[in-house]
Enzyme design. Structure first.
Site, PDB file in Angstrom:
ATOM      1  N   LYS A 119      14.249   4.556  32.011  1.00  0.00           N
ATOM      2  CA  LYS A 119      14.333   4.365  33.491  1.00  0.00           C
ATOM      3  C   LYS A 119      14.006   3.240  34.174  1.00  0.00           C
ATOM      4  CE  LYS A 119      15.249   9.409  34.196  1.00  0.00           C
ATOM      5  NZ  LYS A 119      14.738  10.397  35.212  1.00  0.00           N
ATOM      6  N   LYS A 201      21.966   9.706  23.343  1.00  0.00           N
ATOM      7  CA  LYS A 201      21.962  10.876  24.312  1.00  0.00           C
ATOM      8  C   LYS A 201      23.003  11.362  25.311  1.00  0.00           C
ATOM      9  CE  LYS A 201      19.243  11.782  27.358  1.00  0.00           C
ATOM     10  NZ  LYS A 201      18.075  12.062  28.299  1.00  0.00           N
ATOM     11  N   LYS A 204      23.942  12.439  31.759  1.00  0.00           N
ATOM     12  CA  LYS A 204      24.552  12.418  33.452  1.00  0.00           C
ATOM     13  C   LYS A 204      24.596  10.903  33.756  1.00  0.00           C
ATOM     14  CE  LYS A 204      22.436  16.483  35.409  1.00  0.00           C
ATOM     15  NZ  LYS A 204      21.321  16.715  36.282  1.00  0.00           N
TER      16      LYS A 204
HETATM   17  P1  TYM Z   1      16.861  17.157  32.909  1.00  0.00           P
HETATM   18  O1  TYM Z   1      16.810  17.444  34.371  1.00  0.00           O
HETATM   19  O2  TYM Z   1      16.968  15.712  32.512  1.00  0.00           O
HETATM   20  O3  TYM Z   1      17.262  17.917  31.978  1.00  0.00           O
HETATM   21  C1  TYM Z   1      17.223  19.406  31.917  1.00  0.00           C
HETATM   22  C2  TYM Z   1      16.964  19.956  30.502  1.00  0.00           C
HETATM   23  O4  TYM Z   1      18.301  19.445  29.842  1.00  0.00           O
HETATM   24  C3  TYM Z   1      17.717  19.050  28.519  1.00  0.00           C
HETATM   25  N1  TYM Z   1      18.709  18.049  28.006  1.00  0.00           N
HETATM   26  C4  TYM Z   1      19.452  17.907  26.956  1.00  0.00           C
HETATM   27  N2  TYM Z   1      19.249  18.844  25.880  1.00  0.00           N
HETATM   28  C5  TYM Z   1      20.136  18.395  24.743  1.00  0.00           C
HETATM   29  N3  TYM Z   1      20.694  17.479  24.723  1.00  0.00           N
HETATM   30  C6  TYM Z   1      21.063  16.686  25.661  1.00  0.00           C
HETATM   31  N4  TYM Z   1      21.883  15.487  25.678  1.00  0.00           N
HETATM   32  C7  TYM Z   1      20.289  17.080  26.741  1.00  0.00           C
HETATM   33  N5  TYM Z   1      20.055  16.289  28.066  1.00  0.00           N
HETATM   34  C8  TYM Z   1      19.114  16.850  28.913  1.00  0.00           C
HETATM   35  C9  TYM Z   1      16.395  18.465  28.950  1.00  0.00           C
HETATM   36  O5  TYM Z   1      15.665  18.215  27.841  1.00  0.00           O
HETATM   37  C10 TYM Z   1      15.917  19.431  29.982  1.00  0.00           C
HETATM   38  O6  TYM Z   1      15.178  20.577  29.326  1.00  0.00           O
HETATM   39  N6  TYM Z   1      11.709  16.328  33.585  1.00  0.00           N
HETATM   40  C11 TYM Z   1      12.921  17.341  33.303  1.00  0.00           C
HETATM   41  C12 TYM Z   1      12.865  18.343  34.595  1.00  0.00           C
HETATM   42  C13 TYM Z   1      11.446  18.776  34.611  1.00  0.00           C
HETATM   43  C14 TYM Z   1      10.828  19.971  33.665  1.00  0.00           C
HETATM   44  C15 TYM Z   1       9.464  20.245  34.381  1.00  0.00           C
HETATM   45  C16 TYM Z   1      11.254  20.509  32.455  1.00  0.00           C
HETATM   46  C17 TYM Z   1      10.700  18.867  35.556  1.00  0.00           C
HETATM   47  N7  TYM Z   1       9.733  19.688  35.607  1.00  0.00           N
HETATM   48  C18 TYM Z   1       8.851  21.524  33.868  1.00  0.00           C
HETATM   49  C19 TYM Z   1      10.401  21.417  31.803  1.00  0.00           C
HETATM   50  C20 TYM Z   1       9.218  21.743  32.446  1.00  0.00           C
HETATM   51  C21 TYM Z   1      14.059  16.748  33.118  1.00  0.00           C
HETATM   52  O7  TYM Z   1      14.457  15.358  33.743  1.00  0.00           O
HETATM   53  O8  TYM Z   1      14.993  17.287  32.746  1.00  0.00           O
END
Ligand code: TYM
Length: 337
Positions: A119, A201, A204
């Site tokens: 990032k 990956k 978004k």
């Molecule tokens: P975020 O918002 O980027 O993504 C949410 C969830 O989607 C999963 N994910 C994927 N899984 C499979 N293939 C992909 N291409 C893919 N892209 C995204 C992510 O692994 C995630 O589970 N930091 C976290 C949000 C967060 C969080 C937490 C998660 C904040 N606090 C506490 C768990 C526990 C995030 O940015 O996810």
């Protein structure tokens, strides 16, 4: 004789950022598991808006996206009557605990986080301290609820490992306080790849609109994106090393139809990639149609969404208030009023 009392359910926590419509990766990698687990566990799910501002956001847009993300989460089957559903900034304890935990987190640990490196390369003009300490806030999210299990995609594994390390370090320093959480990953689809570059990956933030399927894409768009998906010069639909594009499409198809890799190979034997890509698009569009219909219904009902958010934030607050009280005592703060 008294009835045996049921063992208390284990607790789950997970969250997603409100930075736009969820992708098929978010859905298959994480939210489907949230849905699957919500009856067997004491489940708490949150829209992580505090995390979202580590990247510049237009305030009015963030507010709208948070409402949309909340509606999408419910549309994906997360039921506010069975799970606690809330917006992170509406519970101040996340940010409070994050400060305390940051004092048990090493600079070197944060420097090793691959998502920080990625990032900060992508947002070189805004490498803010929040981007760096983001994993501490994520640890606070999880540890404030003493979650046993965290359903996430593979890209969050390193952050979860850090949360475990922080919990263990704090427990050693101050006495048993936090549950050390485990990750929970889907059997298929823990890491969905870009449709345009299957070594990357699905994300978004991809600049190529065809790389990523959004769960609110209409059927024609979904079919077109899968039709254009990058594959290889072979013709056989089979899961093999080096066939990243096909492996990814098979994973997606398997995840939405429940078919195994062998069944998929048999189904498309001798047909080439064209009919397979079309079938993947059809299956994904059919799978998402009910989610899209439910989203359309929910987003028109702002009063209901606001009510769910408020109730959820209250429930979340009552849980974390106790956890925070314990943490504050442990570190030596004087009880607050
Ligand atoms: P975020 O918002 O980027 O993504 C949410 C969830 O989607 C999963 N994910 C994927 N899984 C499979 N293939 C992909 N291409 C893919 N892209 C995204 C992510 O692994 C995630 O589970 N930091 C976290 C949000 C967060 C969080 C937490 C998660 C904040 N606090 C506490 C768990 C526990 C995030 O940015 O996810």
């Amino acid at each position: 004789m008294s009835e045996p009392t049921a063992a208390p359910k284990k607790r789950i926590f997970s969250a997603i950022q409100p930075t736009g419509v969820f992708t098929l990766g978010n859905y298959i990698g994480a939210i489907r598991n949230w849905h699957k687990l919500q009856d067997d566990f004491d489940s708490i799910y949150c829209i992580a808006d505090l995390h979202a501002i580590t990247v510049l956001q237009e305030p009015a847009e963030l507010r709208k996206n948070t409402m949309r993300a909340f509606a999408l989460m419910l549309a994906c089957g997360i039921d506010p009557k069975r799970s606690i559903t809330f917006v992170q900034s509406q519970n101040p304890h996340h940010a409070e605990l994050s400060w305390v935990l940051s004092c048990s987190t090493m600079f070197g640990e944060l420097s090793r986080m691959t998502q920080f490196k990625d990032k900060s390369a992508r947002h070189a003009d805004n490498i803010n301290a929040g981007l760096f300490t983001y994993p501490v806030l994520m640890a606070a999210d999880i540890l404030a609820y003493n979650a046993d299990l965290v359903p996430i995609g593979a890209d969050q594994k390193q952050h979860l490992e850090l949360a475990r390390n922080i919990a263990q370090r704090f427990n050693q320093r101050y006495g048993e306080t936090f549950t050390v959480p485990d990750g929970y990953f889907p059997e298929q689809g823990a890491r969905l790849m870009s449709l345009q570059d299957p070594t990357k990956k699905m994300s978004k933030s991809d600049e190529n609109a065809n790389a990523c399927v959004y769960i609110l894409d209409d059927k024609d768009t979904i079919l077109r994106k899968f039709k254009r998906a990058v594959t290889d010069s072979d013709t056989e639909v089979c899961y093999k090393e080096g066939k990243d594009g096909i492996n990814n499409l098979m994973t997606i198809y398997g995840a939405v139809t429940g078919k195994t890799m062998d069944e998929i190979t048999a189904e498309f034997a001798g047909q080439g990639y064209g009919p397979f890509k079309e079938a993947v698009g059809e299956a994904v569009a059919d799978h998402l149609a009910p989610v899209q219909a439910e989203y359309a219904r929910l987003i028109a009902d702002k009063a209901y969404l606001t009510q769910c958010m408020t109730e959820g934030a209250g429930q979340a607050f009552r849980i974390t208030r106790k956890a925070l009280q314990k943490v504050y005592r442990r570190v030596g703060f004087i009880d607050r009023l």
